[in-house]
Design an enzyme around this catalytic site. Sequence first.
Site, mmCIF file in Angstrom:
data_model
loop_
_atom_site.group_PDB
_atom_site.id
_atom_site.type_symbol
_atom_site.label_atom_id
_atom_site.label_comp_id
_atom_site.label_asym_id
_atom_site.label_seq_id
_atom_site.Cartn_x
_atom_site.Cartn_y
_atom_site.Cartn_z
ATOM 1 N N SER A 62 -82.998 -48.365 -8.558
ATOM 2 C CA SER A 62 -83.065 -49.499 -7.635
ATOM 3 C C SER A 62 -84.108 -49.224 -6.553
ATOM 4 O O SER A 62 -84.264 -48.083 -6.102
ATOM 5 C CB SER A 62 -81.694 -49.700 -6.993
ATOM 6 O OG SER A 62 -81.793 -50.575 -5.904
ATOM 7 N N TYR A 111 -73.939 -46.747 -3.240
ATOM 8 C CA TYR A 111 -74.772 -47.380 -4.267
ATOM 9 C C TYR A 111 -76.187 -46.790 -4.216
ATOM 10 O O TYR A 111 -76.718 -46.332 -5.243
ATOM 11 C CB TYR A 111 -74.818 -48.897 -4.053
ATOM 12 C CG TYR A 111 -75.722 -49.614 -5.040
ATOM 13 C CD1 TYR A 111 -75.306 -49.842 -6.343
ATOM 14 C CD2 TYR A 111 -77.000 -50.032 -4.674
ATOM 15 C CE1 TYR A 111 -76.133 -50.478 -7.259
ATOM 16 C CE2 TYR A 111 -77.835 -50.666 -5.581
ATOM 17 C CZ TYR A 111 -77.391 -50.889 -6.880
ATOM 18 O OH TYR A 111 -78.220 -51.516 -7.784
#
Length: 218
Positions: A82, A97
Amino acid sequence: MSRLAGDESMRRLRAAIEGLDVGVLVNNAGVSKPYVVFLHEVDVEAWMKMVRVNLWALTEVTAAVLPGMVERGRGAIVNMGSASSEAIPSFPLCNIYAATKRYVAKFSRSLYIEYRSRGVDVQCQAPFFVATRMVPRAIRDNWLSPFLPTPDAYARAAARWIGHGSLCSPTISHQLLWCLASVLPDAVHDWLRLREHLRLRAHRKRAARASATWHAVD
Ligand SMILES: NC(=O)c1ccc[n+]([C@@H]2O[C@H](COP(=O)([O-])OP(=O)(O)OC[C@H]3O[C@@H](n4cnc5c(N)ncnc54)[C@H](OP(=O)(O)O)[C@@H]3O)[C@@H](O)[C@H]2O)c1
């Protein structure tokens, strides 16, 4: 997770892929919830699930397919990372995350170096937001929306990038965001991200309250 549980799942995974000629592995599964919360508010089970899927499962599946790829001298592994961990310095209120995605990038880069001479290409793809159900509506509708590729557009670009380096962000809109992000000072990023995530958190709490009232009236 106990060591035994890990060993057992590896055994089952290896048995399931035995004899299969796995050419390309895409480790796409990921969990981003709980989203925009302070660490002390998250229950342990929720963040363990995030670690299990984003980090542990990706590692196990990769380890299970690698022997076959090495034996055949060819293969490609794409790990979904990401931009939240690679293009910007912090991702407050989504700390676990972003940390799991940093693991994905580092893991992929090291494997890329280890296996490229053996015909196996390992890549981490690090997109900004893509318009999937993972992304809250409040983000899909804000100023970033022109920069959100559809899942189909992302997948087409992603396939074209396989084999082109250990880290990439495949769509042009995300490459533009990456360039923009690289010129902003870290302190500005930190301030903007915290402000945006606090705003999303307040929005989510308001929506939860409204829904509770609605059900009470119902
Ligand atoms: N969307 C974005 O803006 C964005 C940005 C950066 C990175 N990413 C990464 O891109 C990847 C795909 O995300 P997405 O946007 O497509 O999210 P999504 O729409 O929420 O889909 C997540 C996928 O992960 C699977 N999954 C979740 N938990 C699982 C589990 N325990 N076992 C097996 N499969 C599981 C889901 O399977 P089911 O359908 O069966 O639930 C689904 O296919 C993720 O790794 C995510 O972190 C997404």
